[in-house]
Design an enzyme around this catalytic site. Structure first.
Site, PDB file in Angstrom:
ATOM      1  N   HIS A 110       9.088  12.594   3.121  1.00  0.00           N
ATOM      2  CA  HIS A 110       8.848  11.852   1.879  1.00  0.00           C
ATOM      3  C   HIS A 110       9.116  12.740   0.666  1.00  0.00           C
ATOM      4  O   HIS A 110       8.249  13.518   0.258  1.00  0.00           O
ATOM      5  CB  HIS A 110       7.411  11.330   1.834  1.00  0.00           C
ATOM      6  CG  HIS A 110       7.140  10.232   2.811  1.00  0.00           C
ATOM      7  ND1 HIS A 110       7.328   8.907   2.499  1.00  0.00           N
ATOM      8  CD2 HIS A 110       6.711  10.267   4.098  1.00  0.00           C
ATOM      9  CE1 HIS A 110       7.031   8.157   3.550  1.00  0.00           C
ATOM     10  NE2 HIS A 110       6.649   8.968   4.536  1.00  0.00           N
ATOM     11  N   ASP A 137      -9.625   6.080 -16.487  1.00  0.00           N
ATOM     12  CA  ASP A 137      -8.897   4.818 -16.362  1.00  0.00           C
ATOM     13  C   ASP A 137      -9.472   3.717 -17.254  1.00  0.00           C
ATOM     14  O   ASP A 137      -8.737   3.033 -17.961  1.00  0.00           O
ATOM     15  CB  ASP A 137      -8.901   4.353 -14.899  1.00  0.00           C
ATOM     16  CG  ASP A 137      -8.327   5.387 -13.958  1.00  0.00           C
ATOM     17  OD1 ASP A 137      -7.545   6.238 -14.428  1.00  0.00           O
ATOM     18  OD2 ASP A 137      -8.668   5.358 -12.765  1.00  0.00           O
ATOM     19  N   SER A 138     -10.781   3.544 -17.207  1.00  0.00           N
ATOM     20  CA  SER A 138     -11.377   2.463 -17.987  1.00  0.00           C
ATOM     21  C   SER A 138     -11.288   2.734 -19.492  1.00  0.00           C
ATOM     22  O   SER A 138     -11.116   1.811 -20.289  1.00  0.00           O
ATOM     23  CB  SER A 138     -12.838   2.230 -17.576  1.00  0.00           C
ATOM     24  OG  SER A 138     -13.620   3.387 -17.763  1.00  0.00           O
ATOM     25  N   LYS A 189      -2.008   7.685 -11.743  1.00  0.00           N
ATOM     26  CA  LYS A 189      -2.937   8.517 -12.510  1.00  0.00           C
ATOM     27  C   LYS A 189      -2.220   9.401 -13.522  1.00  0.00           C
ATOM     28  O   LYS A 189      -2.668   9.524 -14.669  1.00  0.00           O
ATOM     29  CB  LYS A 189      -3.769   9.376 -11.553  1.00  0.00           C
ATOM     30  CG  LYS A 189      -4.772  10.290 -12.245  1.00  0.00           C
ATOM     31  CD  LYS A 189      -5.885   9.520 -12.959  1.00  0.00           C
ATOM     32  CE  LYS A 189      -6.890   9.000 -11.969  1.00  0.00           C
ATOM     33  NZ  LYS A 189      -8.069   8.413 -12.654  1.00  0.00           N
ATOM     34  N   CYS A 200      11.883   7.868   5.689  1.00  0.00           N
ATOM     35  CA  CYS A 200      10.973   7.664   6.820  1.00  0.00           C
ATOM     36  C   CYS A 200      11.394   6.437   7.631  1.00  0.00           C
ATOM     37  O   CYS A 200      12.415   6.469   8.296  1.00  0.00           O
ATOM     38  CB  CYS A 200       9.530   7.571   6.308  1.00  0.00           C
ATOM     39  SG  CYS A 200       8.297   7.754   7.606  1.00  0.00           S
ATOM     40  N   TYR A 201      10.638   5.333   7.583  1.00  0.00           N
ATOM     41  CA  TYR A 201      11.046   4.121   8.307  1.00  0.00           C
ATOM     42  C   TYR A 201      12.424   3.664   7.838  1.00  0.00           C
ATOM     43  O   TYR A 201      13.239   3.168   8.626  1.00  0.00           O
ATOM     44  CB  TYR A 201      10.016   3.015   8.096  1.00  0.00           C
ATOM     45  CG  TYR A 201      10.395   1.705   8.746  1.00  0.00           C
ATOM     46  CD1 TYR A 201      10.194   1.498  10.107  1.00  0.00           C
ATOM     47  CD2 TYR A 201      10.981   0.678   7.999  1.00  0.00           C
ATOM     48  CE1 TYR A 201      10.564   0.296  10.709  1.00  0.00           C
ATOM     49  CE2 TYR A 201      11.346  -0.520   8.587  1.00  0.00           C
ATOM     50  CZ  TYR A 201      11.133  -0.711   9.942  1.00  0.00           C
ATOM     51  OH  TYR A 201      11.503  -1.893  10.539  1.00  0.00           O
ATOM     52  N   GLY A 260       7.283   3.001   6.036  1.00  0.00           N
ATOM     53  CA  GLY A 260       6.442   1.901   6.483  1.00  0.00           C
ATOM     54  C   GLY A 260       5.752   2.244   7.785  1.00  0.00           C
ATOM     55  O   GLY A 260       6.147   3.190   8.475  1.00  0.00           O
ATOM     56  N   GLY A 262     -16.884   5.275 -17.141  1.00  0.00           N
ATOM     57  CA  GLY A 262     -17.132   6.666 -17.515  1.00  0.00           C
ATOM     58  C   GLY A 262     -15.951   7.565 -17.240  1.00  0.00           C
ATOM     59  O   GLY A 262     -15.900   8.698 -17.690  1.00  0.00           O
ATOM     60  N   GLY A 263     -14.971   7.030 -16.495  1.00  0.00           N
ATOM     61  CA  GLY A 263     -13.785   7.812 -16.158  1.00  0.00           C
ATOM     62  C   GLY A 263     -12.617   7.516 -17.081  1.00  0.00           C
ATOM     63  O   GLY A 263     -12.691   6.671 -17.983  1.00  0.00           O
ATOM     64  N   GLU A 278       9.206  11.755  -2.311  1.00  0.00           N
ATOM     65  CA  GLU A 278       8.492  11.208  -3.464  1.00  0.00           C
ATOM     66  C   GLU A 278       7.093  11.787  -3.641  1.00  0.00           C
ATOM     67  O   GLU A 278       6.531  11.713  -4.740  1.00  0.00           O
ATOM     68  CB  GLU A 278       8.411   9.683  -3.367  1.00  0.00           C
ATOM     69  CG  GLU A 278       7.494   9.124  -2.272  1.00  0.00           C
ATOM     70  CD  GLU A 278       8.168   8.970  -0.924  1.00  0.00           C
ATOM     71  OE1 GLU A 278       7.676   8.180  -0.105  1.00  0.00           O
ATOM     72  OE2 GLU A 278       9.186   9.652  -0.684  1.00  0.00           O
TER      73      GLU A 278
END
Length: 516
Positions: free
Chosen positions: A172, A230-231, A372, A83-84, A56, A227-228, A174
């Protein structure tokens, strides 16, 4: 799903909190993200096998710093602080936290002190690359703990409780750029928490399709194709659920590359659902005239999209939903929800932030909780072609955010020609599929050059190429000097308007992938 096969991640406002969730889900373990102020009663009712405290942007000594009750650390449930989260554990046990003299952002090297510690089992090296993002650090820890790792700048980069299953990391694990980070998480989840891997993405897809069918029922959905990837994945998921009740629209905003326009035609011939193509170049360019601020550009483009959707939705009877290909990295970077402890948004995304009151449609975002790499996997499971799955991302606002400063048709033409050359050479060198994203940025800076024994005064352009797994963190690509020289020479020689090329070698963080 067996009761108890659950990991709880407590969110302290890190943009990486959901990557932690993603990494654990990848292991096949059910994971949920909860507010840091969740009650002990709620934690116990969920019967978790482990708890992770996220990073955080706070200091434990700040008046508004989010804290937890120390008795959460006494539940006899394995705990990992990141981290935090590490600083918070140290603080609650009487440790000392100070502002770092040498702040660490990005790559650092961890020296593992305790190789036999269960958190580090299987790591073959004593020194590994880790990803840091901190300005405070733990200077002293309670006698109940022992140090198990350090860096050059941070003498306590990892520690653990001597008797309890409590572990803490300043770095991190992750993020994809931490070496053996996934193994560290795996050790905590499977060996220390003793979880069983029984959480599958295929089951999540089926559940998503069932939910869409139930929510939409016999109504209609309008979806904007960017056009990518995701959509198109969002459209494929929704089409699986409701079939021809889905109406897709692609808006040509005049801010596309030539390759993007060609790919739309190619993809339209592959997918089963019909796509209505609307040419709105003049509408967008006129609104962007004189606009320099990147946030204003994004918002103007988002507003124009909404206007067009509103107009098109009125042509279709019984439309009740507007669908978008929003993914979780979009949500995180745009977040400004104080209840989730986020600080100022990094940048707004054209498809994030809800709908204006003028549109009487409900929002449908089936990919909102996916990253992604998960979206790529979902697309693969749904049978989308590899060409689309591994296509370099192209931003919704198009090249408006790759032209720094004011946009006009001349600059658009210059950038299109430059990027055409870049992609030609990426393919010639067989690099396209080895890189996650590559593009050109046009700066509003001109410099003196010499062309044909004459003085030139033209724009400076930048080549940006990155490698990443989740687009939340990224490193610049180690492209050869031969390739960089070839692209630079071709662009300067063949594109009128550019006489100087630079290569961006910054990582995310502290930079973002796109420039605006």
């Amino acid at each position: 799903m067996k009761i108890g096969e659950l990991i709880i991640v407590l969110d302290f406002g890190s943009q990486y909190s959901n990557i932690i969730v993603r990494r654990i889900r990848h292991l096949g373990v059910h994971t949920i993200l909860c507010s840091h102020n969740i009650s002990i009663y709620n934690i116990l009712s969920k019967k978790p096998k482990g708890i992770i405290l996220s990073g955080g942007p706070f200091s434990v000594y700040n008046n508004n710093a989010p804290l937890i009750y120390k008795n959460i650390l006494e539940l006899n449930i394995p705990i990992l602080g990141i981290c935090y989260g590490m600083q918070l554990i140290s603080f609650l046990f009487g440790g000392k936290i100070e502002s770092s003299k040498n702040k660490e952002y990005g790559k650092s090297y961890l020296k593992i002190i305790d190789e036999k510690n269960p958190l580090f089992l299987g790591i073959p090296k004593k020194s590994i690359i880790v990803w840091m993002s901190h300005s405070d650090e733990t200077k002293e820890i309670s006698e109940e703990f022992k140090v198990i790792g350090k860096t050059t700048s941070c003498s306590i980069a990892a520690f653990c409780h001597k008797k309890k299953n409590i572990y803490a990391l300043q770095f991190h694990p992750e993020v994809s750029h931490t070496e053996f980070g996934m193994l560290i998480i795996k050790n905590f989840i499977l060996k220390i928490c003793k979880c069983n891997a029984n959480f599958k993405l295929k089951n999540i897809i089926k559940k998503s399709i069932d939910n869409i069918t139930k929510i939409v029922s016999k109504k209609k959905v309008i979806l904007g194709i960017s056009g990518g990837l995701d959509s198109f994945v969002a459209a494929s998921l929704i089409y699986k659920a409701i079939g021809d009740s889905l109406h897709c629209i692609f808006v040509n905003n005049g801010l596309l590359l030539e390759e993007e326009e060609k790919s739309i035609d190619k993809i339209c011939s592959i997918v089963k659902f019909p796509i209505n193509i609307i040419n709105a170049k003049n509408q967008f360019l006129s609104k962007l005239t004189g606009i320099i601020d990147p946030e204003k550009k994004r918002k103007i483009i988002g507003e124009e999209f909404i206007k067009i959707f509103e107009k098109e939705s009125k042509k279709i009877k019984n439309v009740e939903f507007l669908a978008q290909g929003t993914i979780y990295s979009d949500v995180i970077e745009s977040s400004k929800d104080s209840s989730k402890l986020s600080v100022n948004p990094i940048k707004s995304h054209h498809n994030v932030g809800g709908l204006p009151k003028t549109i009487n449609l409900k929002l449908l975002e089936p990919l909102k909780k996916f990253f992604k790499d998960e979206v790529i996997e979902i697309g693969y499971i749904l049978g989308l072609p590899k060409y689309l799955l591994y296509k370099h991302p192209f931003p919704g606002p198009g090249i408006s955010i790759r032209i720094i400063g004011e946009i006009n048709e001349k600059k658009i033409s210059i950038l299109r020609k430059a990027e055409n050359i870049l992609f030609q050479e990426l393919n010639n060198y067989k690099l396209y599929t080895k890189l996650n994203q590559a593009f050109i940025i046009l700066l509003p800076i001109k410099s003196v050059g010499i062309m044909g024994d004459k003085r030139s005064y033209e724009y400076t352009a930048i080549l940006r190429s990155i490698n990443t797994k989740d687009f939340m963190t990224a490193t610049f690509s180690n492209l050869s000097y031969e390739f960089l020289e070839k692209v630079s020479n071709r662009i300067i020689n063949e594109v009128d308007g550019i006489n100087r090329m630079l290569y961006d070698i910054s990582s995310k963080p502290p930079s973002t992938i796109e420039w605006e």
